[in-house]
Design a protein around this motif. Structure first.
Motif, mmCIF file in Angstrom:
data_model
loop_
_atom_site.group_PDB
_atom_site.id
_atom_site.type_symbol
_atom_site.label_atom_id
_atom_site.label_comp_id
_atom_site.label_asym_id
_atom_site.label_seq_id
_atom_site.Cartn_x
_atom_site.Cartn_y
_atom_site.Cartn_z
ATOM 1 N N ALA A 25 19.038 74.572 37.101
ATOM 2 C CA ALA A 25 19.631 73.791 38.054
ATOM 3 C C ALA A 25 18.735 72.927 38.850
ATOM 4 O O ALA A 25 18.976 71.717 39.043
ATOM 5 C CB ALA A 25 20.868 74.226 38.793
ATOM 6 N N LEU A 26 17.523 73.710 39.542
ATOM 7 C CA LEU A 26 16.861 73.068 40.339
ATOM 8 C C LEU A 26 15.565 72.455 39.517
ATOM 9 O O LEU A 26 14.739 72.018 40.229
ATOM 10 C CB LEU A 26 16.445 74.272 41.157
ATOM 11 C CG LEU A 26 17.483 74.754 42.302
ATOM 12 C CD1 LEU A 26 16.831 75.892 42.901
ATOM 13 C CD2 LEU A 26 17.659 73.478 43.061
ATOM 14 N N ASN A 27 15.603 72.419 38.307
ATOM 15 C CA ASN A 27 14.735 71.933 37.426
ATOM 16 C C ASN A 27 13.279 72.549 37.535
ATOM 17 O O ASN A 27 12.480 71.853 37.728
ATOM 18 C CB ASN A 27 14.662 70.327 37.541
ATOM 19 C CG ASN A 27 15.914 69.702 36.986
ATOM 20 O OD1 ASN A 27 16.089 69.958 35.938
ATOM 21 N ND2 ASN A 27 16.315 68.549 37.781
ATOM 22 N N LEU A 28 13.232 73.724 37.837
ATOM 23 C CA LEU A 28 11.897 74.464 38.114
ATOM 24 C C LEU A 28 11.532 74.784 36.639
ATOM 25 O O LEU A 28 10.372 75.624 36.645
ATOM 26 C CB LEU A 28 12.179 75.806 39.094
ATOM 27 C CG LEU A 28 12.613 75.284 40.549
ATOM 28 C CD1 LEU A 28 12.815 76.475 41.245
ATOM 29 C CD2 LEU A 28 11.579 74.293 41.045
ATOM 30 N N VAL A 29 12.465 74.931 35.572
ATOM 31 C CA VAL A 29 11.918 75.453 34.266
ATOM 32 C C VAL A 29 12.608 74.375 33.389
ATOM 33 O O VAL A 29 13.468 73.610 33.923
ATOM 34 C CB VAL A 29 12.601 76.695 34.039
ATOM 35 C CG1 VAL A 29 11.749 78.048 34.744
ATOM 36 C CG2 VAL A 29 14.036 77.007 33.950
ATOM 37 N N TYR A 30 11.967 74.255 32.177
ATOM 38 C CA TYR A 30 12.424 73.409 31.247
ATOM 39 C C TYR A 30 13.782 73.569 30.564
ATOM 40 O O TYR A 30 14.619 72.967 30.174
ATOM 41 C CB TYR A 30 11.568 73.070 30.145
ATOM 42 C CG TYR A 30 10.260 72.404 30.774
ATOM 43 C CD1 TYR A 30 10.263 70.962 31.105
ATOM 44 C CD2 TYR A 30 8.923 72.997 30.805
ATOM 45 C CE1 TYR A 30 9.148 70.408 31.745
ATOM 46 C CE2 TYR A 30 7.902 72.530 31.533
ATOM 47 C CZ TYR A 30 7.794 71.295 31.823
ATOM 48 O OH TYR A 30 6.758 70.535 32.434
ATOM 49 N N SER A 31 13.932 75.003 30.364
ATOM 50 C CA SER A 31 15.255 75.524 29.569
ATOM 51 C C SER A 31 15.415 76.747 29.996
ATOM 52 O O SER A 31 14.804 77.554 30.962
ATOM 53 C CB SER A 31 14.840 75.734 28.350
ATOM 54 O OG SER A 31 14.004 76.679 28.029
ATOM 55 N N GLY A 32 16.655 76.961 29.755
ATOM 56 C CA GLY A 32 17.356 78.470 30.204
ATOM 57 C C GLY A 32 16.418 79.582 29.595
ATOM 58 O O GLY A 32 16.281 80.721 30.129
ATOM 59 N N ALA A 33 15.999 79.520 28.291
ATOM 60 C CA ALA A 33 15.196 80.352 27.644
ATOM 61 C C ALA A 33 13.713 80.729 28.606
ATOM 62 O O ALA A 33 13.352 81.829 28.897
ATOM 63 C CB ALA A 33 14.712 80.156 26.353
ATOM 64 N N GLU A 34 13.165 79.603 28.848
ATOM 65 C CA GLU A 34 11.891 79.595 29.810
ATOM 66 C C GLU A 34 12.139 80.514 31.019
ATOM 67 O O GLU A 34 11.693 81.473 31.397
ATOM 68 C CB GLU A 34 11.357 78.232 30.001
ATOM 69 C CG GLU A 34 10.186 78.359 30.714
ATOM 70 C CD GLU A 34 9.557 76.941 31.591
ATOM 71 O OE1 GLU A 34 8.576 77.093 31.974
ATOM 72 O OE2 GLU A 34 10.381 75.908 31.217
ATOM 73 N N ALA A 35 13.610 80.160 31.721
ATOM 74 C CA ALA A 35 13.847 80.894 32.941
ATOM 75 C C ALA A 35 13.990 82.349 32.459
ATOM 76 O O ALA A 35 13.581 83.153 33.485
ATOM 77 C CB ALA A 35 15.280 80.408 33.451
ATOM 78 N N GLY A 36 14.700 82.622 31.563
ATOM 79 C CA GLY A 36 14.720 83.935 30.947
ATOM 80 C C GLY A 36 13.363 84.723 30.899
ATOM 81 O O GLY A 36 13.362 86.043 31.309
#
Length: 74
Positions: A25-36
């Motif tokens: 949501a904060l655009n700190l990563v490109y995707s949910g997969a990257e966040a994970g």
């Protein structure tokens, strides 16, 4: 390295936001997969402690640290 503080306000009626969703949501990563991937790799701290759960429920009053960011959840 100086941390940049970001204020994040939960939507009305929401008790929490999953950690993966917060980073996205904060655009700190490109995707949910990257966040994970970043969370599992030990790149995220919650209230000063290492957090390895992708869907940890982040609630108002908590802080999340990721890279050079300190996120304060309201």
């Amino acid at each position: 390295m100086k941390q940049e503080t970001i204020q994040f306000t939960l939507r009305a009626g929401e008790e929490f936001i999953p950690l993966m969703s917060l980073l996205k949501a904060l655009n700190l990563v490109y995707s949910g997969a990257e966040a994970g991937d970043m969370i599992v790799a030990g790149e995220v701290r919650r209230n000063g402690e290492l957090e390895l759960r992708k869907r940890a429920k982040i609630r108002s009053g908590e802080t999340v640290e990721f890279e050079r960011y300190r996120i304060e959840v309201k």
